[in-house]
Design an enzyme around this catalytic site. Sequence first.
Site, mmCIF file in Angstrom:
data_model
loop_
_atom_site.group_PDB
_atom_site.id
_atom_site.type_symbol
_atom_site.label_atom_id
_atom_site.label_comp_id
_atom_site.label_asym_id
_atom_site.label_seq_id
_atom_site.Cartn_x
_atom_site.Cartn_y
_atom_site.Cartn_z
ATOM 1 N N TYR A 129 0.811 -1.217 0.000
ATOM 2 C CA TYR A 129 0.000 0.000 0.000
ATOM 3 C C TYR A 129 0.848 1.272 0.000
ATOM 4 O O TYR A 129 0.311 2.367 0.014
ATOM 5 C CB TYR A 129 -0.915 0.030 1.223
ATOM 6 C CG TYR A 129 -2.129 -0.843 1.068
ATOM 7 C CD1 TYR A 129 -2.006 -2.219 1.002
ATOM 8 C CD2 TYR A 129 -3.403 -0.300 1.004
ATOM 9 C CE1 TYR A 129 -3.111 -3.028 0.872
ATOM 10 C CE2 TYR A 129 -4.516 -1.100 0.874
ATOM 11 C CZ TYR A 129 -4.362 -2.467 0.801
ATOM 12 O OH TYR A 129 -5.460 -3.272 0.671
ATOM 13 N N ASP B 267 -1.883 -18.110 4.229
ATOM 14 C CA ASP B 267 -2.823 -19.009 3.539
ATOM 15 C C ASP B 267 -3.402 -20.035 4.512
ATOM 16 O O ASP B 267 -4.613 -20.311 4.507
ATOM 17 C CB ASP B 267 -2.188 -19.676 2.312
ATOM 18 C CG ASP B 267 -0.736 -20.071 2.518
ATOM 19 O OD1 ASP B 267 -0.097 -19.539 3.449
ATOM 20 O OD2 ASP B 267 -0.233 -20.911 1.763
ATOM 21 N N ASP C 269 -5.956 -6.525 5.239
ATOM 22 C CA ASP C 269 -7.134 -6.083 4.503
ATOM 23 C C ASP C 269 -7.982 -7.296 4.110
ATOM 24 O O ASP C 269 -9.196 -7.339 4.331
ATOM 25 C CB ASP C 269 -6.660 -5.335 3.254
ATOM 26 C CG ASP C 269 -7.801 -4.674 2.510
ATOM 27 O OD1 ASP C 269 -8.848 -4.433 3.135
ATOM 28 O OD2 ASP C 269 -7.650 -4.409 1.303
ATOM 29 N N LYS D 81 4.003 -14.368 5.475
ATOM 30 C CA LYS D 81 4.317 -15.320 4.408
ATOM 31 C C LYS D 81 5.843 -15.302 4.252
ATOM 32 O O LYS D 81 6.389 -15.112 3.159
ATOM 33 C CB LYS D 81 3.591 -14.891 3.119
ATOM 34 C CG LYS D 81 3.728 -15.850 1.968
ATOM 35 C CD LYS D 81 2.594 -16.831 1.858
ATOM 36 C CE LYS D 81 2.867 -17.817 0.729
ATOM 37 N NZ LYS D 81 2.013 -18.996 0.771
#
Length: 332
Positions: free
Chosen positions: A123, A203, A227, A170
């Site tokens: 972002y 995930d 988000d 991640k």
Amino acid sequence: MHKITLIPGDGTGPDITSAARRVLDASGARIEWEVVEAGEKVIDTYGTPLPAHVLESISRNGLALKGPLTTPVGKGFRSVNVALRQELDLYACVRPAKSLPGIKTRYEDVDLIVVRENTEDLYAGIEHRVGKNAAESIKIITREASERIARFAFELARREGRKKVTIVHKANIMKFTDGLFLESARRVAESYPDVTAEEMIVDAMCMKLVQTPENYDVMVLPNLYGDIVSDLAAGLVGGLGVAPGANIGDRIAVFEPVHGSAPKYTGMDKVNPLATILSGVMMLKHLGEFEAAARVMRGVTAVLHEGKTVTYDLGGTSKTSEMAAAVIENMR
Ligand code: NAD
């Protein structure tokens, strides 16, 4: 008397913010609203969707209740919402997802708080085309911002008597960026021996959340994962119509629903005002107005329990304004 900036917003924003304003005015908290407009409707007048006087008002009052603002996809100005969070350094996005009585969902005991880093990651807006057929976006992660959001999450957990913070990342793939986020959060966790720290790859986190959401408590995530996971969490408890949020910095806090401006329902007095009303409840608690917050919650609970005066997304036919009026009627 609390002086609070009110930004009605775009699309359905004016309907839901006026509903929330009426509820908060009836809550017993003494609030003076300073209404300022931002978004699509002011671009022609000020040449920007986020005029300086809007930022100045929020900055001066230290508090705002904000309706959603529309951002055109893939063109035009940068997201006003992202700009506002970055300009005011509202680094922590807090999005609780709690099962509410009377709302039919697949789950019963969800009580999560998503804490999303709000200022960097993909972002940061460093994005460009590379020639005709490629594009590139740069992911920024700093130790300072990662430690700051992790500290915020652990402090929140401690303050609210929560047991566990799950650090979501991640880092197996993005070893440098998410690796730094994880390393920073781990370091912060060491100072909170009373709160369990757990790590989860994003995930796997999504899968676990839809399988056993009751196993999770507070989650802390970089901006983009935060988000996505906060919308997932909203889905566990009844959807965007009931998902509140806050953007919090050291001195300023802006409360707003998770959802956007739902432009197709503009001016129809149709969408659910609860996400904004519940954002208002978060604001009342932030102000220390616990009695007023409890009063609004009693109204909300009664209306949901009865299930008659609710908007379309909750299976009813009531208008935004009618649902707000029912909440007020049931507040005691
Ligand atoms: P959206 O959240 O506005 O709407 C998606 C759908 O969710 C709606 O069509 C509606 O069916 C449902 N929905 C949303 N809010 C609801 C409510 N209160 N009650 C009942 N149903 C509701 O998402 P979008 O269509 O992707 O975005 C529209 C605009 O809003 C875009 O310009 C986007 O950039 C902007 N946006 C702003 C914010 C913000 O201001 N913080 C957040 C997200 C999106």
